[in-house]
Design an enzyme around this catalytic site. Structure first.
Site, PDB file in Angstrom:
ATOM      1  N   ARG B  19       0.828  -1.190   0.000  1.00 47.06           N
ATOM      2  CA  ARG B  19       0.000   0.000   0.000  1.00 47.06           C
ATOM      3  C   ARG B  19       0.866   1.244   0.000  1.00 47.06           C
ATOM      4  NH1 ARG B  19      -3.429  -0.881   5.186  1.00 47.06           N
ATOM      5  NH2 ARG B  19      -3.757  -2.867   4.154  1.00 47.06           N
ATOM      6  N   THR B  20       0.439   2.260  -0.736  1.00 45.32           N
ATOM      7  CA  THR B  20       1.134   3.533  -0.679  1.00 45.32           C
ATOM      8  C   THR B  20       0.620   4.232   0.555  1.00 45.32           C
ATOM      9  OG1 THR B  20       1.098   3.615  -3.066  1.00 45.32           O
ATOM     10  CG2 THR B  20       1.607   5.630  -1.916  1.00 45.32           C
ATOM     11  N   LEU B  21       1.501   4.480   1.494  1.00 46.60           N
ATOM     12  CA  LEU B  21       1.043   5.066   2.741  1.00 46.60           C
ATOM     13  C   LEU B  21       0.949   6.577   2.654  1.00 46.60           C
ATOM     14  CD1 LEU B  21       3.197   2.846   5.053  1.00 46.60           C
ATOM     15  CD2 LEU B  21       0.729   2.758   4.818  1.00 46.60           C
TER      16      LEU B  21
END
Lengths: 166, 239
Positions: B19-21
């Site tokens: 996931r792109t945080l």
């Protein structure tokens, strides 16, 4: 406290790295300190790493991450060179670094500057910061020490320098 | 289709939950409007790294195929990835060689699907997109900012708060090219004054039956305030 030097902190490299193009190619520069928290783990590290005969990369951020990314890219480039039958271009090297950085952005913490020379485009510098953005620049600076240099480069940089000036 | 990464490849694995945080290198607002002959879109060339303006020559407007122009704000690496996906579908479209080409509506729809699917997998592409184009004389201007919208004038990010009100007042059908550019410049100037992450180096793009992205240039700004004229004068008591 002062005495509590966290020697088990991940090795990161309080780094300054620079890549500059000039009218015959590129010049890369880097400091040599690797720190673990407050302790200097290695005072003679070599942050400019060779990928191929004509492409080098300056590493900053996590020492482990940048080393493993360089190793993988050197491996891929070696295969690519054999298949291509001629030296790899700087753009290909930069894009391989970008692919690894972007696709693993949650796990990697490394900012890299790829610099080299190929017969098609001449000297080229590509900055690949955290996140995996690929950005071609006439000069690039990176690492935690680079904050001090933004102003200097904005003022001192010009097109078409000689190697000595660069 | 867009996520064609091979399983267990060294270049990125699909199997671990990615996931792109948070975004790292980001672009700020994009503003666009329809005018008499087509679409005008403007974006500055800044790439911020947190609060520092790290890159000052980032092109955030890119032509897509023959008919469309994509402007993006948000994470630049995700924008570069979107461009790769789009290049792929445009290539496949060209390979059909059937005198038909993907127009702005189709590209916008594709982008919407890609963005929404990534959101559903909790691995979003961290961008707000503006897609404009002209095909067969029909103008199309849309945006994707967690939902798909189409309008006569659109903006992303700060532009929604600062530029849209201006556009709501002053936009009308049949704006000439010069008036359209002046209106966009007015919006971009306000953004330059009031958006911390704006830089004074912008590109304007025009889409009629073809796409032209103009060279970057700077806006003139006004700083001749009377209180700056004699700075030492009211120094002790001024605010």
């Amino acid at each position: 406290m002062d005495l509590d030097m966290n020697v088990n902190a991940p090795h990161s490299m309080g780094t300054t790295i620079i890549g500059v193009t000039y009218n015959g190619g590129v010049v890369l520069g880097a400091d040599s300190r690797t720190s673990t928290g407050m302790y200097v783990a290695n005072r003679a590290s070599d942050k400019i790493t060779q990928l191929t005969d004509n492409v080098y990369v300056c590493r900053s951020g996590s020492a482990a991450d940048s080393q493993i990314v360089s190793d993988y890219v050197r491996y891929f480039l070696h295969q690519h060179t054999i298949q291509l039958g001629q030296p790899a271009t700087v753009k290909v090297a930069a894009n391989l670094i970008r692919l690894l950085s972007y696709n693993n952005k949650n796990m990697l913490q490394t900012g890299l500057i790829v610099g080299g020379w190929d017969k098609y485009e001449g000297g080229k510098i590509y900055g690949i910061p955290l996140g995996g953005t690929l950005i071609e620049q006439p000069f690039a600076i990176g690492g935690s020490g680079s904050s001090y240099l933004y102003g200097f480069f904005d003022q001192a940089w010009k097109e078409g320098m000689t190697k000595e000036e660069a | 289709m867009a996520l064609k990464l091979p399983q267990n490849s060294l270049l990125g694995s699909q199997s671990d939950s990615q996931r792109t945080l948070y975004p790292y290198v980001t672009g700020t607002s994009v503003v666009a409007l329809k005018y008499k002959d087509g679409i005008l879109m403007a974006a500055d060339m800044g790439g911020s790294y947190g609060s520092t303006l790290r890159y000052k020559s980032v092109e955030r407007l890119k032509p897509i195929g023959k008919h469309s122009l994509l402007g993006a704000s948000g994470e630049i690496s995700d924008f570069q990835e979107i461009l790769r996906y789009l290049n792929e579908i445009i290539l496949y479209d060209n390979m059909w060689d059937d005198d038909n080409s993907l127009g702005p509506k189709e590209v916008h729809n594709y982008l919407t699907r890609v963005m929404y699917n990534r959101r559903n997998m909790f691995n979003p592409l961290w961008n707000s997109l503006v897609l404009g184009g002209v095909k067969n004389g029909n103008k199309y201007l849309g945006t994707y900012d967690w939902c798909k919208l189409e309008d006569n004038h659109v903006a992303t990010g700060f532009g929604n708060h600062l530029a849209r009100p201006i556009l709501r007042q002053e936009w009308h059908e049949n704006l000439s090219f010069e008036d359209g550019v002046k209106l966009l410049e007015k919006c971009m100037r306000v953004l330059l004054y009031r958006d911390r992450s704006a830089v004074n180096k912008l590109q304007i793009a025009k889409i009629t039956e073809g796409v032209t992205i103009h060279e970057p240039y700077s806006l003139k700004t006004y700083w001749e305030f009377s209180t700056f004229e004699n700075p030492a004068e009211g120094a002790i008591g001024s605010w």
